[in-house]
Design a protein around this motif. Structure first.
Motif, PDB file in Angstrom:
ATOM      1  N   SER A   1      15.656  53.266 -13.481  1.00  0.00           N
ATOM      2  CA  SER A   1      16.389  52.599 -12.399  1.00  0.00           C
ATOM      3  C   SER A   1      16.457  51.095 -12.643  1.00  0.00           C
ATOM      4  N   SER A   2      17.185  50.427 -11.770  1.00  0.00           N
ATOM      5  CA  SER A   2      17.331  48.976 -11.881  1.00  0.00           C
ATOM      6  C   SER A   2      16.040  48.245 -11.542  1.00  0.00           C
ATOM      7  N   ARG A   3      15.023  48.956 -11.096  1.00  0.00           N
ATOM      8  CA  ARG A   3      13.728  48.321 -10.842  1.00  0.00           C
ATOM      9  C   ARG A   3      13.093  47.835 -12.146  1.00  0.00           C
ATOM     10  N   THR A   4      13.481  48.441 -13.255  1.00  0.00           N
ATOM     11  CA  THR A   4      12.953  48.086 -14.573  1.00  0.00           C
ATOM     12  C   THR A   4      14.009  47.318 -15.349  1.00  0.00           C
ATOM     13  N   PRO A   5      13.666  46.188 -15.995  1.00  0.00           N
ATOM     14  CA  PRO A   5      14.637  45.475 -16.839  1.00  0.00           C
ATOM     15  C   PRO A   5      15.266  46.420 -17.860  1.00  0.00           C
ATOM     16  N   ARG A   6      16.562  46.253 -18.116  1.00  0.00           N
ATOM     17  CA  ARG A   6      17.326  47.207 -18.903  1.00  0.00           C
ATOM     18  C   ARG A   6      16.696  47.514 -20.255  1.00  0.00           C
ATOM     19  N   GLU A   7      16.198  46.477 -20.939  1.00  0.00           N
ATOM     20  CA  GLU A   7      15.673  46.713 -22.286  1.00  0.00           C
ATOM     21  C   GLU A   7      14.382  47.528 -22.318  1.00  0.00           C
ATOM     22  N   TRP A   8      13.744  47.677 -21.144  1.00  0.00           N
ATOM     23  CA  TRP A   8      12.492  48.431 -21.103  1.00  0.00           C
ATOM     24  C   TRP A   8      12.608  49.753 -20.353  1.00  0.00           C
ATOM     25  N   ARG A   9      13.838  50.144 -20.024  1.00  0.00           N
ATOM     26  CA  ARG A   9      14.020  51.439 -19.376  1.00  0.00           C
ATOM     27  C   ARG A   9      13.810  52.568 -20.384  1.00  0.00           C
ATOM     28  N   ASN A  10      13.657  53.753 -19.876  1.00  0.00           N
ATOM     29  CA  ASN A  10      13.418  54.911 -20.739  1.00  0.00           C
ATOM     30  C   ASN A  10      14.581  55.166 -21.681  1.00  0.00           C
ATOM     31  N   GLY A  11      14.241  55.510 -22.905  1.00  0.00           N
ATOM     32  CA  GLY A  11      15.198  56.096 -23.822  1.00  0.00           C
ATOM     33  C   GLY A  11      15.076  57.610 -23.742  1.00  0.00           C
ATOM     34  N   TRP A  12      15.827  58.290 -24.594  1.00  0.00           N
ATOM     35  CA  TRP A  12      15.836  59.750 -24.487  1.00  0.00           C
ATOM     36  C   TRP A  12      14.485  60.358 -24.868  1.00  0.00           C
ATOM     37  N   VAL A  13      13.775  59.728 -25.822  1.00  0.00           N
ATOM     38  CA  VAL A  13      12.472  60.278 -26.230  1.00  0.00           C
ATOM     39  C   VAL A  13      11.493  60.258 -25.057  1.00  0.00           C
ATOM     40  N   SER A  14      11.434  59.118 -24.392  1.00  0.00           N
ATOM     41  CA  SER A  14      10.497  58.992 -23.274  1.00  0.00           C
ATOM     42  C   SER A  14      10.894  59.915 -22.127  1.00  0.00           C
ATOM     43  N   ASN A  15      12.189  60.025 -21.857  1.00  0.00           N
ATOM     44  CA  ASN A  15      12.629  60.918 -20.781  1.00  0.00           C
ATOM     45  C   ASN A  15      12.276  62.377 -21.079  1.00  0.00           C
ATOM     46  N   VAL A  16      12.466  62.791 -22.335  1.00  0.00           N
ATOM     47  CA  VAL A  16      12.122  64.167 -22.707  1.00  0.00           C
ATOM     48  C   VAL A  16      10.621  64.402 -22.556  1.00  0.00           C
ATOM     49  N   MET A  17       9.813  63.447 -23.042  1.00  0.00           N
ATOM     50  CA  MET A  17       8.359  63.606 -22.964  1.00  0.00           C
ATOM     51  C   MET A  17       7.874  63.632 -21.511  1.00  0.00           C
ATOM     52  N   LEU A  18       8.407  62.717 -20.684  1.00  0.00           N
ATOM     53  CA  LEU A  18       7.963  62.663 -19.291  1.00  0.00           C
ATOM     54  C   LEU A  18       8.461  63.881 -18.505  1.00  0.00           C
ATOM     55  N   ALA A  19       9.691  64.317 -18.791  1.00  0.00           N
ATOM     56  CA  ALA A  19      10.204  65.511 -18.113  1.00  0.00           C
ATOM     57  C   ALA A  19       9.398  66.742 -18.518  1.00  0.00           C
ATOM     58  N   GLY A  20       9.059  66.841 -19.806  1.00  0.00           N
ATOM     59  CA  GLY A  20       8.227  67.954 -20.262  1.00  0.00           C
ATOM     60  C   GLY A  20       6.852  67.923 -19.615  1.00  0.00           C
ATOM     61  N   ALA A  21       6.281  66.715 -19.517  1.00  0.00           N
ATOM     62  CA  ALA A  21       4.977  66.586 -18.857  1.00  0.00           C
ATOM     63  C   ALA A  21       5.073  66.983 -17.390  1.00  0.00           C
ATOM     64  N   GLY A  22       6.147  66.526 -16.723  1.00  0.00           N
ATOM     65  CA  GLY A  22       6.318  66.868 -15.323  1.00  0.00           C
ATOM     66  C   GLY A  22       6.445  68.365 -15.097  1.00  0.00           C
ATOM     67  N   LEU A  23       7.215  69.026 -15.959  1.00  0.00           N
ATOM     68  CA  LEU A  23       7.387  70.472 -15.841  1.00  0.00           C
ATOM     69  C   LEU A  23       6.075  71.209 -16.100  1.00  0.00           C
ATOM     70  N   LEU A  24       5.351  70.767 -17.151  1.00  0.00           N
ATOM     71  CA  LEU A  24       4.059  71.374 -17.472  1.00  0.00           C
ATOM     72  C   LEU A  24       3.108  71.280 -16.287  1.00  0.00           C
ATOM     73  N   PHE A  25       2.974  70.075 -15.723  1.00  0.00           N
ATOM     74  CA  PHE A  25       2.017  69.883 -14.644  1.00  0.00           C
ATOM     75  C   PHE A  25       2.483  70.534 -13.339  1.00  0.00           C
TER      76      PHE A  25
END
Length: 442
Positions: A401-425
């Motif tokens: 979201s815009s709460r995070t400066p654009r250059e430090w927002r999630n890329g696809w790798v981080s989104n996949v890892m966090l989504a996988g973690a969320g689903l697992l938990f």
């Protein structure tokens, strides 16, 4: 592990809106918060779970233990990235998502802290009673562990806390690696265990997911960002350093759990020996080690068992108290909910920090002597299971979201890892809720 934002690393010179920040090169001399999160996250329960996995399945689930470390790397990295890129604390981010996050955290902190305090004190007491059986009763060892932890965290700031944790991690490392070498692991079988194969038994998928999710840390993953700030890292110039630190944390965690899986596979699986779940399983292991390798090895192991349990105790005493102090500051509408405020050390001297320290210590002593109330234990289990899905989902929300400066927002790798973690938990949370004896609760 690669940069999980999916962005080129040369953007790390950017401060995310803080013009004072300058990029620091990653260096081993900065390592610290990662050691703390590794030490706190790996408790006696994690070691027992890995031992039992090795005892039941040999090396078959080695890949799952390693995957668990990778999942936790992504969560801790995301928490640290939020703190450094925005200059705001994680609770300040949660509060921006709505009041529901505050309600969840308050209930979690109160119930979880009450029960965890008793569990941590009892876990630390077990190896001490085994080492010094004639000194005093287990319950009084537990009280002593809690009081010493209280005094230590109350009167010391982060720098001293980190040094003590580093020494205890060194003890844990020496003990676990020594045991892994002592049992002479079968390296070809261990390499075969890197292939993602499920055990041939009922509920193997859920048991495997449980091992992945149980490797190293729950709320301590959220506390990582606070320890990053307490170290003095408060802006995006420290991003490279934080990422190296985080990788060291879970490489260390990986060594602990792999070493204990080796012990379970070689010492228990090959001899078809079963141990109890929970902390008492490690006491049993001490007895087995004494029969196999002598008293010196058994005592060395018990020292490592104590280091493992006590780092979890004082780590939670410090890290979750920092988070609670941040919650109180945000609730009272103060402006100081920033990384600089945590770095200043004022939070560690504040009354909310010390009030939560007292909550973690004295009310749980009642549970140590009287046993844990049935309904409270159910709520503790459900809230604990719900925290990591909550953490994963809110980090995805904040870092896209815009709460995070654009250059430090999630890329696809981080989104996949966090989504996988969320689903697992989430799956593990549903299983935990489903398994509770709700008919007896009411």
């Amino acid at each position: 592990m690669a940069d999980t934002t999916g962005n080129p690393t040369d953007t790390e010179a950017s401060s995310g809106g803080n013009d004072n920040s300058t990029p620091r090169n990653s260096s081993w001399r900065y390592i610290g918060p990662g050691i703390v999160v590794a030490a706190t996250g790996v408790g006696a329960g994690d070691l027992v779970a890995t031992l039992i996995a090795g005892s039941n399945f040999g090396y078959t689930l080695l890949w799952a233990a390693i995957l668990g470390c990778l999942v936790k790397i992504s969560l801790a990295e995301a928490a640290g990235r939020w703190h450094l890129s925005t200059g705001r604390t994680l609770f300040d981010g949660w509060a921006s998502l709505g009041r529901w996050t505050t309600y969840f955290f308050v209930v979690y902190a109160v119930v979880w802290g009450f029960v965890y305090g008793a569990a941590a004190m009892s876990s630390s007491a077990l190896p001490l009673q085994a080492l010094f059986p004639d000194v005093m009763d287990l319950k009084w060892w537990a009280v002593a562990c809690g009081l010493v932890g209280l005094v230590f965290v109350w009167f010391n700031k982060y720098a001293v806390f980190e040094k003590v944790m580093t020494v205890l991690v060194g003890v844990m490392f020496l003990v676990t690696v020594y045991l892994a070498i002592r049992v002479t692991p079968n390296l070809p079988d261990a390499l075969a265990g890197l292939l993602p194969v499920l055990p041939d038994e009922k509920d193997s998928v859920l048991n495997t997911l449980g091992l992945v999710g149980g490797v190293g840390g729950t709320i301590t993953l959220a506390a990582y960002g606070y320890w990053v700030n307490a170290k003095g890292w408060t802006d995006a110039g420290w991003m490279k350093v934080m990422r190296l630190d985080n990788r060291v944390a879970y490489a260390t965690t990986g060594i602990f759990v792999i070493a204990m899986l080796f012990v379970g596979a070689e010492l228990l699986h090959s001899a078809n020996v079963a141990i109890a779940g929970g902390d008492k399983g490690l006491v049993q292991l001490g007895d087995i080690l004494e029969k196999e390798y002598g008293t010196a090895t058994a005592k060395f192991f018990l020292i490592g068992f104590f280091a493992t349990s006590y780092t979890s105790l004082i780590g939670v005493w410090h890290g979750v108290s920092l988070m609670f102090a941040d919650f109180v500051a945000r609730y009272r509408g103060r402006e100081g909910t920033t990384g600089e405020e945590v770095a200043s050390g004022r939070r560690e001297r504040s009354w909310p920090f010390r009030a939560y320290l007292l909550w973690l210590t004295f009310p749980p002593i009642v549970l140590v002597f009287q046993g844990q109330p049935f309904r409270l234990i159910i709520l503790y289990g459900v809230l604990g299971a719900a925290f990591l899905p909550f953490l994963a989902v809110t980090l995805i929300w904040l870092l896209n979201s815009s709460r995070t400066p654009r250059e430090w927002r999630n890329g696809w790798v981080s989104n996949v890892m966090l989504a996988g973690a969320g689903l697992l938990f989430l799956v593990l949370c549903v299983k935990q809720v489903w398994d509770q004896p709700w008919s007896e609760f009411f």
